[in-house]
Design a protein around this motif. Structure first.
Motif, mmCIF file in Angstrom:
data_model
loop_
_atom_site.group_PDB
_atom_site.id
_atom_site.type_symbol
_atom_site.label_atom_id
_atom_site.label_comp_id
_atom_site.label_asym_id
_atom_site.label_seq_id
_atom_site.Cartn_x
_atom_site.Cartn_y
_atom_site.Cartn_z
ATOM 1 N N GLU A 177 -7.107 -4.547 2.766
ATOM 2 C CA GLU A 177 -5.863 -3.858 2.407
ATOM 3 C C GLU A 177 -5.698 -3.808 0.890
ATOM 4 O O GLU A 177 -5.797 -4.814 0.198
ATOM 5 C CB GLU A 177 -4.678 -4.580 3.049
ATOM 6 N N THR A 191 0.842 -1.190 0.000
ATOM 7 C CA THR A 191 0.000 0.000 0.000
ATOM 8 C C THR A 191 0.881 1.245 0.000
ATOM 9 O O THR A 191 2.031 1.200 0.454
ATOM 10 C CB THR A 191 -0.921 0.026 1.230
ATOM 11 N N HIS A 204 -8.261 2.202 8.039
ATOM 12 C CA HIS A 204 -7.179 3.160 7.821
ATOM 13 C C HIS A 204 -7.071 3.421 6.316
ATOM 14 O O HIS A 204 -6.753 2.502 5.556
ATOM 15 C CB HIS A 204 -5.859 2.619 8.371
ATOM 16 N N LEU A 235 -5.755 6.068 3.042
ATOM 17 C CA LEU A 235 -4.698 6.995 2.652
ATOM 18 C C LEU A 235 -5.334 8.196 1.966
ATOM 19 O O LEU A 235 -5.913 8.079 0.893
ATOM 20 C CB LEU A 235 -3.704 6.297 1.728
ATOM 21 N N ALA A 290 -5.279 1.105 3.708
ATOM 22 C CA ALA A 290 -3.975 0.642 4.174
ATOM 23 C C ALA A 290 -4.109 -0.496 5.177
ATOM 24 O O ALA A 290 -3.253 -1.393 5.241
ATOM 25 C CB ALA A 290 -3.201 1.798 4.808
ATOM 26 N N GLU A 291 -5.186 -0.497 5.946
ATOM 27 C CA GLU A 291 -5.365 -1.514 6.987
ATOM 28 C C GLU A 291 -6.814 -1.479 7.450
ATOM 29 O O GLU A 291 -7.470 -0.433 7.411
ATOM 30 C CB GLU A 291 -4.426 -1.238 8.159
ATOM 31 N N ARG A 338 -1.541 10.588 3.292
ATOM 32 C CA ARG A 338 -1.289 10.340 4.704
ATOM 33 C C ARG A 338 -2.328 9.353 5.223
ATOM 34 O O ARG A 338 -3.497 9.440 4.850
ATOM 35 C CB ARG A 338 -1.360 11.639 5.512
ATOM 36 N N PRO A 339 -1.932 8.409 6.099
ATOM 37 C CA PRO A 339 -2.907 7.459 6.646
ATOM 38 C C PRO A 339 -3.791 8.120 7.696
ATOM 39 O O PRO A 339 -3.312 8.862 8.568
ATOM 40 C CB PRO A 339 -2.015 6.371 7.261
#
Length: 218
Positions: A138, A60, A186, A188, A168-169, A122-123
């Motif tokens: 993901e 990711t 999460h 991005l 991302a998660e 940014r996460p």
């Protein structure tokens, strides 16, 4: 005069050894040489593989890329096509991260790798009101919607907060903590969209993460 001697006997035909100028011999030699050359070319082409890096798992954006994140595979690529991927003949550049999602087992494109300073996302942890679909995992792409609180007895109108964000998660509650706990996705977020996204989360509006089906991460 003896009649038997007056009859001419059969004359044995002599076989001539073919010379180098014999057309049939030349054609045969050329056919054999062509077959040998074609076979050698086929073997050479079959062995002409290129070692390239392959993602061991989903990468990711923002994830550091090292030896643990990739493996090496021998693949057959044309010269122009090979230029699009990182060759495993060279070590991975130090300090590089993924700048776009790369699926598990996918060849690692040059365009998907850069330094952390080139990353413009940014996460952000997004607690969702309802559990998202199982496809929200993901590397998936999602849209984020928010629903403001009800005012003046008017039905709330959801609005699109951000679209096509890379996941991302996903932290799903399990065990004894699952009851009443929220799933946290999460995502991005591009840096220019951070103020609006963070502001909506701070206002504690109802948030939904909606899967973009069939979409590939950019």
């Amino acid at each position: 005069m003896d009649a038997s001697n007056s009859l001419a006997g059969p004359v044995a035909a002599r076989l001539r050894r073919p010379g180098w100028r014999d057309p049939k011999l030349l054609v045969g030699v050329l056919m054999i040489a062509g077959a040998v050359a074609l076979g050698a070319w086929a073997v050479s082409a079959a062995e002409a593989s290129t070692p390239v890096y392959v993602a061991r798992g989903t990468l990711t954006p923002g994830e550091p890329i090292g030896a643990e994140q990739v493996s090496v595979a021998e693949v057959r690529l044309g010269a122009a096509e090979a230029d699009h991927y990182l060759p495993a003949t060279d070590p991975l550049p130090a300090g590089v991260v993924a700048v776009r999602a790369v699926g598990e087992g996918e060849l690692l494109p040059r365009a998907a790798v850069a330094t952390a300073t080139d990353l413009d996302v940014r996460p952000v942890a997004v607690p969702v009101t309802d559990p998202p679909s199982t496809g929200v995992a993901e590397g998936a792409l999602v849209d984020v919607w928010v629903t403001p609180e009800v005012t003046d007895d008017e039905p709330p109108t959801p609005r699109l907060l951000a679209e096509r964000l890379t996941v991302a998660e996903v932290a799903r509650p399990t065990g004894g903590f699952a009851v009443g706990a929220a799933t946290v996705v999460h995502v991005l977020v591009p840096t220019d969209a951070l103020p609006e996204v963070l502001g909506a989360l701070a206002a504690r509006q109802a948030v939904q993460v909606v899967l973009v089906p069939g979409a590939a991460a950019p």
